[in-house]
Scaffold this motif. Structure first.
Motif, PDB file in Angstrom:
ATOM      1  N   UNK A  15      -1.213  -6.882  -5.386  1.00 25.79           N
ATOM      2  CA  UNK A  15      -0.744  -5.847  -4.463  1.00 25.79           C
ATOM      3  C   UNK A  15      -1.741  -5.603  -3.331  1.00 25.79           C
ATOM      4  N   UNK A  16      -3.015  -5.679  -3.649  1.00 20.41           N
ATOM      5  CA  UNK A  16      -4.043  -5.452  -2.635  1.00 20.41           C
ATOM      6  C   UNK A  16      -4.200  -6.662  -1.721  1.00 20.41           C
ATOM      7  N   UNK A  17      -4.217  -7.859  -2.317  1.00 20.27           N
ATOM      8  CA  UNK A  17      -4.485  -9.070  -1.524  1.00 20.27           C
ATOM      9  C   UNK A  17      -3.254  -9.574  -0.784  1.00 20.27           C
ATOM     10  N   UNK A  18      -2.090  -9.545  -1.437  1.00 23.37           N
ATOM     11  CA  UNK A  18      -0.890 -10.100  -0.813  1.00 23.37           C
ATOM     12  C   UNK A  18       0.048  -9.019  -0.309  1.00 23.37           C
ATOM     13  N   UNK A  19       0.074  -7.868  -0.980  1.00 21.71           N
ATOM     14  CA  UNK A  19       0.932  -6.783  -0.552  1.00 21.71           C
ATOM     15  C   UNK A  19       0.467  -6.188   0.759  1.00 21.71           C
ATOM     16  N   UNK A  20      -0.506  -5.273   0.706  1.00 16.63           N
ATOM     17  CA  UNK A  20      -1.006  -4.670   1.946  1.00 16.63           C
ATOM     18  C   UNK A  20      -2.142  -5.480   2.575  1.00 16.63           C
ATOM     19  N   UNK A  21      -2.553  -6.560   1.919  1.00 13.46           N
ATOM     20  CA  UNK A  21      -3.493  -7.503   2.531  1.00 13.46           C
ATOM     21  C   UNK A  21      -4.723  -6.772   3.095  1.00 13.46           C
ATOM     22  N   UNK A  22      -5.456  -6.105   2.197  1.00 12.82           N
ATOM     23  CA  UNK A  22      -6.624  -5.324   2.622  1.00 12.82           C
ATOM     24  C   UNK A  22      -7.700  -6.233   3.199  1.00 12.82           C
ATOM     25  N   UNK A  23      -8.175  -5.876   4.383  1.00 15.34           N
ATOM     26  CA  UNK A  23      -9.219  -6.623   5.070  1.00 15.34           C
ATOM     27  C   UNK A  23     -10.444  -5.722   5.274  1.00 15.34           C
ATOM     28  N   UNK A  24     -11.556  -6.334   5.635  1.00 12.73           N
ATOM     29  CA  UNK A  24     -12.797  -5.593   5.852  1.00 12.73           C
ATOM     30  C   UNK A  24     -12.571  -4.489   6.890  1.00 12.73           C
ATOM     31  N   UNK A  25     -12.981  -3.270   6.532  1.00 11.04           N
ATOM     32  CA  UNK A  25     -12.872  -2.133   7.436  1.00 11.04           C
ATOM     33  C   UNK A  25     -11.575  -1.363   7.345  1.00 11.04           C
ATOM     34  N   UNK A  26     -10.607  -1.833   6.535  1.00  8.55           N
ATOM     35  CA  UNK A  26      -9.325  -1.134   6.407  1.00  8.55           C
ATOM     36  C   UNK A  26      -9.492   0.205   5.683  1.00  8.55           C
ATOM     37  N   UNK A  27      -8.750   1.201   6.132  1.00  9.97           N
ATOM     38  CA  UNK A  27      -8.563   2.431   5.375  1.00  9.97           C
ATOM     39  C   UNK A  27      -7.268   2.292   4.579  1.00  9.97           C
ATOM     40  N   UNK A  28      -7.289   2.735   3.327  1.00 10.79           N
ATOM     41  CA  UNK A  28      -6.162   2.534   2.419  1.00 10.79           C
ATOM     42  C   UNK A  28      -5.733   3.871   1.824  1.00 10.79           C
ATOM     43  N   UNK A  29      -4.427   4.104   1.788  1.00  4.08           N
ATOM     44  CA  UNK A  29      -3.864   5.262   1.100  1.00  4.08           C
ATOM     45  C   UNK A  29      -2.950   4.759  -0.007  1.00  4.08           C
ATOM     46  N   UNK A  30      -3.193   5.230  -1.234  1.00  6.32           N
ATOM     47  CA  UNK A  30      -2.397   4.837  -2.385  1.00  6.32           C
ATOM     48  C   UNK A  30      -1.667   6.062  -2.922  1.00  6.32           C
TER      49      UNK A  30
END
Length: 413
Positions: A15-30
């Motif tokens: 979910x993190x890698x392919x779903x929202x594809x988190x990259x360096x510096x991203x802010x994430x809300x779960x």
């Protein structure tokens, strides 16, 4: 369940890698329920390992949500505080937060609550938090909707296991892991291959640029227009910076926006709809002259009527989605009572707003320009399922030529 922690960790990474594809510096809300803390911990860990700057959480709880509806007045429950709106605007507009929503909970959570109260609350919150809806529907931020198993949901999907809380919950986790390709040796690569297959179907439809679609099945005879320059979208989307994400996991659909001015006929639902804490069954929708003129249901009829006739734009359609009957979710022979899963087992339509991304130049258009182009505008977007093994769909071009798209519930090309 054997190796559950390892599988949950693998799911979270997907979910993190392919779903929202988190990259360096991203802010994430779960967005996640309090009883899903083990999954939340894995999600936070993988987000930070992928370089997230900060991981925010918005926690939910079925028990207190039910209490809120039972004891708060409609006015108090429908109120959205200014600071809540300001926070969402800051997260979306300034922090460009990537949003991961984990859906779980009892689909009949609000059973017995006055439908008018549910409608008023849903409408108010939708209007006040339109910044979130606009951001996701325009792909201004990366976003993903996924699920997590709990007993409140599992007992509906596996009623034969309802007396065994652990067995029912494990069975639902197993179904989620299968549909999300977690059991594959490399789930990320499996999703890449699946994305490519859906892209091929979408490209064929985009190349044809049909003028209309005609649906026929038991209880269904519907003609829908398609707007000029419409775009069929598949699994993968892109934010304004060109970073890819998968909005729904799982997904088996390709979809576009219908021309909301051209809708005539009727459709009958083939699966229950879980909406606003209630289960709605046996929906029949009648269209004439580009709008819904009647809606009935065997169960939850008043909720459907409130949805359609009490919300601006809800007499129009915002999405037409194609899903073969042989999709893995359909072939599980399970009814999930959860739209994310059930819509990916069946052709479906959406009442309300269309995605501006489904028409050329749509994300640059004003609300008035979108409406003029046949792209429906509303603060609601509710999918309901109409597909079956008996459904045929034809594409009709500008010259009136007819081409088979679906035959007996399956792709015809």
């Amino acid at each position: 369940m054997k190796n559950f922690d390892q599988l949950l960790d693998k799911y979270a990474n997907l979910l993190i890698e392919k779903g929202i594809n988190v990259q360096k510096g991203d802010n994430v809300m779960i967005y996640i329920a309090v009883d899903q803390a083990p999954l939340a911990h894995f999600l936070a860990k993988h987000a930070y390992e992928n370089g997230a700057r900060r991981v925010h959480f918005t926690w939910k709880d079925d028990y207190t949500t039910r209490l809120d509806y039972e004891y708060q007045t409609t006015e108090d429950l429908a109120e959205v505080a200014d600071y809540t709106v300001a926070r969402q605007e800051d997260l979306i507009l300034n922090q460009k937060v990537s949003r991961l929503s984990i859906v779980s909970g009892d689909p009949d959570l609000l059973n017995g609550i006055d439908p008018s109260k549910i409608d008023t609350v849903q409408t108010s919150r939708g209007q006040k938090l339109k910044v979130v809806r606009n951001a996701t529907m325009n792909d201004q931020v990366k976003w993903t909707v996924a699920t997590a198993a709990d007993y409140g949901w599992a007992k509906h999907v596996f009623p034969e296991l309802a007396d065994d809380k652990q067995a029912a919950t494990d069975a639902l986790w197993d179904a989620i892991f299968k549909a999300s390709r977690v059991y594959e040796a490399d789930p990320v690569e499996a999703w890449n291959k699946h994305r490519d297959l859906l892209d091929e179907k979408a490209q064929k439809l985009n190349d044809n640029q049909f003028k209309k679609l005609h649906y026929t099945a038991p209880g269904t005879d519907l003609t829908l227009g398609l707007p000029e320059g419409h775009i069929w979208v598949s699994a993968q989307s892109f934010n304004p910076e060109g970073s890819p994400f998968i909005a729904n996991m799982p997904t088996e659909e390709v979809f576009t926006a219908p021309d909301t001015n051209v809708m005539d006929g009727y459709v009958t639902s083939t699966k229950p709809l879980s909406y606003a804490g209630s289960t709605i069954e046996g929906i029949k929708v009648t269209f004439a002259d580009g709008k819904i003129v009647d809606v009935t249901a065997d169960k939850g009829e008043q909720i459907m009527k409130d949805l359609v006739f009490n919300n601006d734009g809800a007499q129009g359609l915002g999405e037409v989605a194609l899903v073969p009957h042989q999709s893995p979710i359909s072939q599980s022979n399970l009814t999930f009572y959860n739209t994310l899963f059930d819509e990916n087992a069946s052709n479906h339509l959406a009442i309300g707003a269309a995605y501006p991304t489904t028409v050329k130049g749509g994300t640059e258009m004003s609300e008035e320009e979108l409406q003029a182009a046949g792209i429906n505008r509303s603060h609601v977007h509710v999918d309901f399922m109409i597909g079956s093994a008996e459904m045929d769909i034809d594409g009709i071009d500008a010259d009136g030529n007819v081409f088979p798209i679906f035959r007996q519930g399956e792709w015809a090309f």
